[in-house]
Write a protein that holds these residues in place. Structure first.
Motif, PDB file in Angstrom:
ATOM      1  N   HIS A   8       0.805  -1.124  -0.003  1.00  0.00           N
ATOM      2  CA  HIS A   8      -0.026   0.147   0.058  1.00  0.00           C
ATOM      3  C   HIS A   8       0.922   1.125  -0.044  1.00  0.00           C
ATOM      4  O   HIS A   8       2.141   1.094   0.143  1.00  0.00           O
ATOM      5  CB  HIS A   8      -0.993   0.028   1.211  1.00  0.00           C
ATOM      6  N   THR A   9       0.442   2.278  -0.434  1.00  0.00           N
ATOM      7  CA  THR A   9       1.014   3.568  -0.426  1.00  0.00           C
ATOM      8  C   THR A   9       1.481   4.002   1.038  1.00  0.00           C
ATOM      9  O   THR A   9       2.447   4.832   1.295  1.00  0.00           O
ATOM     10  CB  THR A   9       0.477   4.848  -1.021  1.00  0.00           C
ATOM     11  N   ASN A  10       0.915   3.402   2.116  1.00  0.00           N
ATOM     12  CA  ASN A  10       1.209   3.905   3.391  1.00  0.00           C
ATOM     13  C   ASN A  10       2.331   2.891   3.718  1.00  0.00           C
ATOM     14  O   ASN A  10       2.517   3.206   4.999  1.00  0.00           O
ATOM     15  CB  ASN A  10       0.095   3.761   4.229  1.00  0.00           C
ATOM     16  N   LYS A  46       2.489  -0.310   4.088  1.00  0.00           N
ATOM     17  CA  LYS A  46       1.919  -1.659   4.731  1.00  0.00           C
ATOM     18  C   LYS A  46       1.623  -2.696   3.609  1.00  0.00           C
ATOM     19  O   LYS A  46       1.132  -2.424   2.635  1.00  0.00           O
ATOM     20  CB  LYS A  46       0.621  -1.441   5.421  1.00  0.00           C
TER      21      LYS A  46
END
Lengths: 353, 337
Positions: free
Chosen positions: A335-337, A339
């Motif tokens: 994910h772009t975060n 994760k």
């Protein structure tokens, strides 16, 4: 060494007992009377401190091994061998990558710090660019350019251990490294080299075959069991990812083009503009220009066998920066975060916390 | 002490007591070194062993002056499986063999694996069909089901699908286990170096380990065959059997017992559960506990540090499976090839 330890132990114990008895019954604890006991004590201590476990029953005991290197949080599933080719690394966010196979996955953050889950990959914790898994081996490309490998192919590396690389790939049987000059060095079993006089800028390994993206944007594949699977269309391409028996590449306009095996539709991509592709065992996933995930080629039989599992070709919603399609229709994405999320196959819930 | 000797002073008594303690401890240590449980460090994650007690293994290599023994496996069957060095001239693979490291044959030569021995037995009885060993170390039921889908995804068809089930296939909760799982050590297990230095300490640690093994680990195994998990896995197995049937084959499940304490085998409940559920769902199932418990469990181990079945156990399994196939007339379709 074990026999020496045992002999010293028995003699020392005997000396200690004899000396102790002599001390008690012959005239009290004088220094002269204590000497046999002290000598026995010294011999026992030496016997105990000898490097091998000692003792008749422990003659076969090996020296204690060093403790294993600390591992990132793992899902504990026990010792198994590694399978699978390496899926193509992502190129969306510099320094970040994700690789997955049947029983484990590894991702790297922007600093190259690896995180692995599932089956442990024996990495030493150094910053890496990416990981390429084979069947019983694998390699991690360190940020220093060294390839840190393990498993069956490691034994045949020869002088490639000292060779810096800019990219690596693994098939089920072997691994290859790409030098800064665009040449290949390969090691392991059934190594096949590409046609000569080509400079490559990236590599990807399938089950048996390897593909490379040349400086001119053309894709060359070699080592296929079926020669048709290695017949890459004309480019130019910006990225290529080799699956089990199929390969997909990204054209300059973002269109995906695949060739090779298509028994479950893995070589029939949707008409969408992508920015990254990853070819798995027999499915393919990609990230479109909006950062959303798409997968295709999932076997309908698997859906019948796992009716309670989400469709293996229905990846999660969200914005993603990297995707890796693995074995048995297992996939993971970053994910772009930052994760990592896995879905499909069987281990969707096993990404690191 | 003679009449002319002075009685022991307090200091001498203390000294005598200390010597008594030390002497006794040393005698105890000597005793355990001679007769206590052996110390072995499990290393079967890579199937490499420090001894070769049955003379069966090959010498793999030397490390730090010590030879390491084992059997090098060729796992080049798709994305993992087991094959021999030279596979030319084998009969057509009309039987698919599934399982984990036990069926894969960890610590056992390819020719001695249960599936290959079954292939030989079939050949000797005039049936030219061999087993494709798609067993992979660590597979559980879900992965085995997926592997079946993979093996048949290109249209390959198998008359028989054999599944060598191990009692951890239903998803062992390894958070409940420390140390051994009856087969190997769990990741995260930390080695105690004093077990190699003191036989007395090794005995204490070994006893504690065995107690934990029998209590915690047994409970983990039993729990995986109860409640909702049992229900879900039974449905999964039934779906597999149905899919195999839809594909024109027959699934036969072979339940391998854990090679542990057959005299007081704690997992009989699991075997009975599996037998009952197979009967209810019309699945062919062979319970191999009555076959293997005719021997001492430790006689069937690959190595004292590796409780995978050895070549003798594989032969017993292969013979029992062949007998079952014949009795159930499941070899008829193979004879037609």
């Amino acid at each position: 060494m074990a026999l020496l330890s045992m002999l010293l132990f028995i003699l020392g114990a005997g000396g200690l007992l004899l000396g102790g008895g002599w001390t008690l019954f012959s005239g009290g604890p004088t220094l002269a009377n204590l000497k046999p006991a002290l000598a026995g004590l010294v011999m026992v201590v030496i016997a105990w401190l000898l490097p091998v476990g000692g003792g008749l029953n422990m003659a076969d005991a090996p020296a204690p091994p060093p403790p294993p290197p600390p591992q990132p949080p793992l899902h504990q599933e026990g010792a198994v061998p590694i399978n699978h080719h390496e899926p193509q690394r992502k190129q969306l966010s510099s320094g970040m990558s994700i690789s997955v196979r049947l029983r484990s996955a590894c991702s790297t953050d922007a600093t190259g710090t690896p995180t692995c889950w599932g089956e442990p990959a024996p990495l030493t914790g150094q910053a890496i660019k990416r990981v390429a898994f084979g069947r019983d081996h694998g390699c991690a490309l360190l940020t220093t350019g060294e390839a840190e490998c393990w498993g069956s192919a490691e034994e045949s590396r020869g002088d490639t251990r000292n060779q810096p690389f800019v990219d690596i790939s693994s098939t089920l049987e072997n691994s290859c490294g790409l030098t800064a000059q665009g040449a290949l060095r390969c090691w392991g079993e059934k190594t096949v080299l590409p046609p000569p006089n080509h400079r490559f800028r990236s590599l990807t390994g399938g089950a048996q075959h390897t593909c490379g993206l040349t400086d001119r944007g053309e894709v060359l594949c070699w080592g296929c069991e079926n020669p048709k699977d290695c017949a890459a269309p004309q480019g130019p391409f910006t990225q290529v990812s080799a699956g089990h028996n199929h390969t997909c590449a990204l054209q300059t306009n973002g269109a995906a083009q695949c060739w090779g095996s298509n028994d479950s539709g893995q070589s029939t991509p949707p008409n969408i503009a992508f920015q990254q592709l990853s070819s798995g065992w027999s499915h393919t996933c990609g990230i479109d220009i909006r950062g959303q995930l798409h997968c295709w080629g999932c076997d309908t039989k698997l859906s019948k066998l796992f009716p309670d599992s989400p469709n293996h070709c229905s990846p999660p919603d969200g914005q993603f920066s990297a995707v890796a399609a693995g074995d048995l229709w297992n996939s993971c994405a970053l994910h772009t975060n930052g994760k990592a999320i896995c879905w499909g196959g069987l281990r969707r819930e096993k990404e690191p916390q | 002490m003679t009449q002319n000797q002075k009685p022991l002073t307090a200091r001498e008594k203390v000294l005598a007591f200390v010597f008594f303690l030390v002497g006794t401890s040393l005698l105890v240590e000597v005793g355990f070194r001679l007769f206590g449980p052996k110390y072995y460090h499990f290393n079967n994650m890579f199937a490499e062993y420090t001894t070769n007690p049955r003379g069966y293994f090959d010498t793999l290599y030397e490390k730090d002056g010590q030879a390491l023994y084992g059997i090098k496996m060729n796992t080049a069957v798709g994305v993992g499986g087991r094959r021999g060095v030279d596979m030319r001239g084998r009969p057509t693979e009309k039987i698919l063999g599934l399982g984990d490291s036990q069926a894969q044959g960890q610590g056992v030569r390819f020719k001695d694996t249960m599936y290959e021995q079954l292939s030989d037995t079939l050949s000797n009885s005039g049936i030219t069909a061999s087993v494709r060993n798609a067993s992979v170390s660590g597979y559980d039921l879900d992965e085995i089901v997926s592997r079946y889908a993979y093996e048949t995804s290109t249209g390959a068809q198998y008359d028989l699908v054999l599944y060598a089930m191990v009692l951890d296939d239903y998803g062992l909760n390894r958070d409940e286990i420390e140390g051994l799982d009856f087969i190997q050590y769990q990741p995260g297990y930390t080695f105690d170096p004093w077990r190699a230095r003191s036989a007395a300490w090794n005995f204490v640690a070994h006893t504690a380990e065995q107690l934990a093994l029998s209590k915690d680990t047994s409970r983990a195994y039993l729990n995986s065959f109860r409640g909702k998990n049992l229900e879900a896995k039974t449905e999964q197995l039934t779906r597999l059997a149905q899919q195999v049937s839809n594909d024109g084959g027959t699934l036969v499940v072979m339940v391998l017992p854990l090679l542990y304490d057959f005299e007081n085998y704690p997992f009989g409940e699991i075997h009975q559960t599996l037998v009952n559920s197979a009967s209810e769902n019309n699945i062919h199932l062979i319970d191999l506990l009555p076959v293997l418990n005719t021997e001492q469990a430790q006689d069937l181990w690959v190595h004292p540090t590796d409780h995978h079945p050895n070549e003798r156990a594989h032969k017993m399994v292969a013979d029992a499976v062949h007998q079952y196939l014949e009795t159930q007339q499941l070899t008829e379709s193979l004879k037609n090839h």
